[in-house]
Structure formats: C-alpha cells, structure tokens
Design a protein around this motif. Sequence first.
Motif, PDB file in Angstrom:
ATOM      1  N   ALA A 232      -6.099   0.770  -7.552  1.00  0.00           N
ATOM      2  CA  ALA A 232      -6.247  -0.409  -6.682  1.00  0.00           C
ATOM      3  C   ALA A 232      -5.247  -0.474  -5.542  1.00  0.00           C
ATOM      4  N   PHE A 233      -4.186   0.356  -5.568  1.00  0.00           N
ATOM      5  CA  PHE A 233      -3.171   0.125  -4.528  1.00  0.00           C
ATOM      6  C   PHE A 233      -2.569   1.343  -3.853  1.00  0.00           C
ATOM      7  N   SER A 234      -2.857   2.563  -4.283  1.00  0.00           N
ATOM      8  CA  SER A 234      -2.294   3.676  -3.501  1.00  0.00           C
ATOM      9  C   SER A 234      -3.234   4.871  -3.499  1.00  0.00           C
ATOM     10  N   ASN A 235      -3.036   5.752  -2.541  1.00  0.00           N
ATOM     11  CA  ASN A 235      -3.934   6.909  -2.391  1.00  0.00           C
ATOM     12  C   ASN A 235      -3.719   7.958  -3.474  1.00  0.00           C
ATOM     13  N   TYR A 236      -2.468   8.186  -3.825  1.00  0.00           N
ATOM     14  CA  TYR A 236      -2.157   9.231  -4.807  1.00  0.00           C
ATOM     15  C   TYR A 236      -1.477   8.633  -6.040  1.00  0.00           C
ATOM     16  N   LEU A 237      -1.685   9.304  -7.144  1.00  0.00           N
ATOM     17  CA  LEU A 237      -1.058   8.896  -8.406  1.00  0.00           C
ATOM     18  C   LEU A 237      -0.527  10.132  -9.123  1.00  0.00           C
TER      19      LEU A 237
ATOM     20  N   SER B 116       0.803  -1.220   0.000  1.00  0.00           N
ATOM     21  CA  SER B 116       0.000   0.000   0.000  1.00  0.00           C
ATOM     22  C   SER B 116       0.844   1.282   0.000  1.00  0.00           C
ATOM     23  N   PRO B 117       1.534   1.543  -1.103  1.00  0.00           N
ATOM     24  CA  PRO B 117       2.381   2.743  -1.157  1.00  0.00           C
ATOM     25  C   PRO B 117       1.546   4.017  -1.033  1.00  0.00           C
ATOM     26  N   ASP B 118       2.158   5.041  -0.441  1.00  0.00           N
ATOM     27  CA  ASP B 118       1.434   6.318  -0.311  1.00  0.00           C
ATOM     28  C   ASP B 118       1.147   6.915  -1.681  1.00  0.00           C
ATOM     29  N   ILE B 119       2.085   6.727  -2.606  1.00  0.00           N
ATOM     30  CA  ILE B 119       1.932   7.364  -3.917  1.00  0.00           C
ATOM     31  C   ILE B 119       2.514   6.472  -5.015  1.00  0.00           C
ATOM     32  N   THR B 120       1.923   6.547  -6.180  1.00  0.00           N
ATOM     33  CA  THR B 120       2.428   5.816  -7.354  1.00  0.00           C
ATOM     34  C   THR B 120       2.896   6.815  -8.399  1.00  0.00           C
ATOM     35  N   LEU B 121       4.056   6.561  -8.969  1.00  0.00           N
ATOM     36  CA  LEU B 121       4.525   7.350 -10.108  1.00  0.00           C
ATOM     37  C   LEU B 121       4.308   6.510 -11.370  1.00  0.00           C
ATOM     38  N   ALA B 122       3.699   7.135 -12.368  1.00  0.00           N
ATOM     39  CA  ALA B 122       3.535   6.476 -13.676  1.00  0.00           C
ATOM     40  C   ALA B 122       3.941   7.503 -14.724  1.00  0.00           C
ATOM     41  N   LEU B 123       5.256   7.646 -14.888  1.00  0.00           N
ATOM     42  CA  LEU B 123       5.798   8.685 -15.762  1.00  0.00           C
ATOM     43  C   LEU B 123       6.115   8.079 -17.127  1.00  0.00           C
ATOM     44  N   ALA B 124       5.555   8.677 -18.149  1.00  0.00           N
ATOM     45  CA  ALA B 124       5.818   8.223 -19.526  1.00  0.00           C
ATOM     46  C   ALA B 124       5.569   6.731 -19.691  1.00  0.00           C
ATOM     47  N   VAL B 125       4.450   6.272 -19.165  1.00  0.00           N
ATOM     48  CA  VAL B 125       4.158   4.837 -19.265  1.00  0.00           C
ATOM     49  C   VAL B 125       2.739   4.579 -19.801  1.00  0.00           C
ATOM     50  N   ILE B 126       1.818   5.533 -19.639  1.00  0.00           N
ATOM     51  CA  ILE B 126       0.425   5.287 -20.012  1.00  0.00           C
ATOM     52  C   ILE B 126       0.264   5.068 -21.523  1.00  0.00           C
ATOM     53  N   HIS B 127       1.105   5.728 -22.349  1.00  0.00           N
ATOM     54  CA  HIS B 127       0.988   5.521 -23.801  1.00  0.00           C
ATOM     55  C   HIS B 127       1.437   4.115 -24.199  1.00  0.00           C
ATOM     56  N   HIS B 128       2.380   3.559 -23.450  1.00  0.00           N
ATOM     57  CA  HIS B 128       2.789   2.170 -23.732  1.00  0.00           C
ATOM     58  C   HIS B 128       1.686   1.194 -23.315  1.00  0.00           C
ATOM     59  N   ILE B 129       1.088   1.458 -22.127  1.00  0.00           N
ATOM     60  CA  ILE B 129       0.006   0.584 -21.664  1.00  0.00           C
ATOM     61  C   ILE B 129      -1.163   0.641 -22.660  1.00  0.00           C
ATOM     62  N   SER B 130      -1.482   1.866 -23.120  1.00  0.00           N
ATOM     63  CA  SER B 130      -2.666   2.046 -23.974  1.00  0.00           C
ATOM     64  C   SER B 130      -2.432   1.586 -25.407  1.00  0.00           C
TER      65      SER B 130
ATOM     66  N   MET C 126     -11.080  10.217 -14.058  1.00  0.00           N
ATOM     67  CA  MET C 126     -11.831  10.927 -13.014  1.00  0.00           C
ATOM     68  C   MET C 126     -12.979  10.079 -12.455  1.00  0.00           C
ATOM     69  N   ASN C 127     -13.245   8.929 -13.065  1.00  0.00           N
ATOM     70  CA  ASN C 127     -14.209   8.000 -12.463  1.00  0.00           C
ATOM     71  C   ASN C 127     -13.615   7.325 -11.226  1.00  0.00           C
ATOM     72  N   TYR C 128     -12.283   7.285 -11.160  1.00  0.00           N
ATOM     73  CA  TYR C 128     -11.601   6.617 -10.050  1.00  0.00           C
ATOM     74  C   TYR C 128     -10.812   7.575  -9.166  1.00  0.00           C
ATOM     75  N   PHE C 129     -10.506   8.760  -9.703  1.00  0.00           N
ATOM     76  CA  PHE C 129      -9.659   9.705  -8.977  1.00  0.00           C
ATOM     77  C   PHE C 129     -10.296  11.096  -8.992  1.00  0.00           C
ATOM     78  N   SER C 130      -9.843  11.921  -8.051  1.00  0.00           N
ATOM     79  CA  SER C 130     -10.181  13.350  -8.120  1.00  0.00           C
ATOM     80  C   SER C 130      -8.908  14.090  -8.532  1.00  0.00           C
TER      81      SER C 130
END
Length: 462
Positions: A391-396, A361-375, A435-439
């Motif tokens: 699913a696993f941390s409070n902040y992204l 349960s990390p406090d924060i997740t970094l996803a830098l320059a990765v979403i275009h590869h996932i998508s 925004m369905n999952y985050f603010s």
Amino acid sequence: MTDKIQHSSSFRDPSGYVFTEGNILKRQISLLYFKQYKALKESGFYQKLIKAGLLIPHKEITEDNTGIVIQPEFIPFVTYPYEWSFNQYKEAALLTLKLQKFCLDHDFSLKDATAFNVTFHKGKAIFIDTLSFDFYQDNSPWRAYKQFISHFFGPLLLAHYHGAQSLKLMHSFIDGIPVKLISSMLPGKTKLSPFLYSNIHLLSKYEDKHSEDYKGEVKHGTLSKGAQQKIIKSLYEYIKRLKLKEASEWGDYYDKTNYTSDAFLQKEKIVNAWVKETEAKTLIDVGGNDGTFVRKIDTELKQALVCDIDNNAVDINYREVKGRKEIYMTPFVQDVLNPSASIGFNNDERFSFKERLQKFSPDITLALAVIHHISLSGNVPFKKSAEFFAAFSNYLIIELPKREDSWVQRLLNAKSEFKGHFDFYNQDNFETEFMNYFSLEKKEVIANSHRIMYLLKSKNAK
C-alpha cells in the motif's frame, strides 16, 4: 492557478491556519495576529529561535490586506506524541519549557503548550507552530501551564511509574490527559512530595473545585515573572532527571538473534546491495529495532523512518541519532499490528500512520525478521500482510524465517494445542500470496540459517 486547501487539523487558533497549495504546505496569518507577528519578527525573536534550532524556519511569501502567508521548512514525516519514545517525549517537554523561558526573557509567552506543536525533524525535537507566541502580561500566570501538565508532565510521570505504554494515552486524550486522572493514577506517596503535590494533586483539586464555574466567576491569581521563571526552572530540572524503570524484550535484540556472524554479515550485504540496486533515497524499516540495518546501508539516503513497537529499542536508536548527529533518520514507536489511527474532530485532525506513510511514499520498505511476528503473534494471514506492505512503497525487502527457524518454532509452540491452525505459515503460501501484489525481483537464502530474503516490486509501482 493552484487550489488552496485548509489543513484539516488547523482550525483551533484564530491567529491563522495551515493550508496546502499544490503540494506545498503554507501558513496564513490573520489580521488578528499581525501585531504579535510583526513584533516577533522585528524584535529578532523568530530569528533567534530559528538560529538556535528551536523553531521550524519559514520564509515570508506574501502580505496583503487579508493576511500574511509564510512557508515553513518542509518536514517529510510528522510523528505524534503517542509515537515518541520516553526520551523523545522528555526532549519535546524540555523544548517547550526552554521556549517559555526564552519567551519570558523577551517579554513574550507561549499561549499554548500542546504536545502536537512539537515533532522530530533532522534528528531532534522542533517546535512547529509559529503562531503560538503572544505578548507577556505583567504579573499574569502562564496560561498554558495546565496544558503543559496534561500534555507533557503528567504523561511523563505516568510513564515513569507505569511504563512507556502510558504515553499512548495521548492517543485517547488529544487535548491532554485530565489532571484528575493523572492524579488518581500516581502512587499515594507522590502526595508527600511538595513538588508533585503542588503541580499535580493540588491542581487536580483546584480543577475539580471549579469544574462547574459556568459563569467564569473564578478569579485567577497573579504571579510575578520571577516566580513564573522559578516554576519553569523547577519543572525543567525535575523532567530532566525523570527516568524509565522498565526493561524490554527487544531493547537488546541483536544480542540474542539466532544468526551466525557470517549469516548476519550476508544479510547486511544483501540489504545493502538491493537498496543500491533500486536507487532508493527514502525508506521505512518496519520493526527496525535500533536502526542497525539502516545504519549499515552505504547508499546516501535522504530520509529513513525506523519504527518499532519497543520503546527501549527506539530510545537506543534515538540516542544513536543524537550521538552521531544523523539528520536523515527518524525513529519512532509504532505497533504494526495496531498502527496509529486517525483521531480528533471529524476523524481527520491527526492522520493515521498509514495515511502519513502513503503520503511520504518511501522508495523502499524493509521488513526484516518481522513477518513471523505479524503472522504468528498477530494471527495475520499472508494475504493481509502482503496487502499492507503493497500500500505504500514501490519496493519491499522482506525476510521470511521458515518454519524450521528457532524463533518461528518458539512462536508456534506458544500456540500449544492450536499449533495446527498455523500450518499456513510456510514458504509456498508466503510466495503465492505475496506474488498477488508483488513481482519477484531477487531471492536469496541466508547461508547457515532457515531464512530467505526477497526483493519484491509492487505491481502498483509508479
């Protein structure tokens, strides 16, 4: 009163088992192992290993007529062999040989040599099974030798000849890769090497010859302690020299980014400021390459997990961790499009990446320059990736390269005539689905780039 729950992976060794009480991990030592445990303790053997940083420290909690309970030092996140880079795997193998040598010097012996007895903690490999030691019997060969070959030496040899992806075979072979399979996958020229012939090919023939010895009639030979020490030494020296012979796309990622130096600096400042603002002490950087961005965070972190799909990037990070003596960072190999699954008996002997991450349960997740590869490489819709990250941390902190970005264009062009199927990849759709999952907490465009940074807070934040 708290409940005592036996760990689902701890059932194979009658010497004891691991359990949790409350949230604390403990180990029960059964009466069967008292003689060995007391000898290991009273001879100072445990303390020597702990002082040398080879064995996880523990403290004794209770002793009664049913057993002894010890509490090992807490390890925030356990990585598995199929998640280690090549050089991490080497270090785990060398640690195991070092332990067996140390055992022999003190009239003990490792009774098993499974790679799952090792993990990475405080920047280095460490042995985590306190009950893996037994008395040495005069002139008896190392009973865990074949296990060492199938868990360590074989996988490393396969990686040497076929690339680091071979190490992932351990995900399928939880009890070690069969020696016959290792032998069949090695080049024919390895049969001309006396060392490889005796430790792999001859062992495979022996295993094949006696595979139907149901009555246990095969007589095991004798081996002097000196001869066993020579074998351990020769394995150690051979593994120490093993190298990987493959380049990778991401090992030198930061030499070929499409950022200007100002944009790179701005991104670094944004990440730093937002991590500080959330008061995060633990984090995971998904697709973290060589750990560059985590290393630039000037907030004190208790634990940082940095995973990447690329073995060489993880190896570079691992070398940095060793060189800088960074005890807070744990690099490991992970393909976010196909993360480690739950495996083993009853599918819960080794936990999935997601299960371990949710527990960490990390406090924060970094996803830098990765979403275009996932998508675009993984064909994952924004809805599914948003669900994953929530699913696993409070902040992204997530970086969105827009369609105009050169890396995005490269991925889209690779789709050729199906390029139009990926029109969903745009800023509006990203924001709507996430925004369905985050603010939305913060949003900032990186100057002189086609990239936007977001600080998001999970709607399920604790």
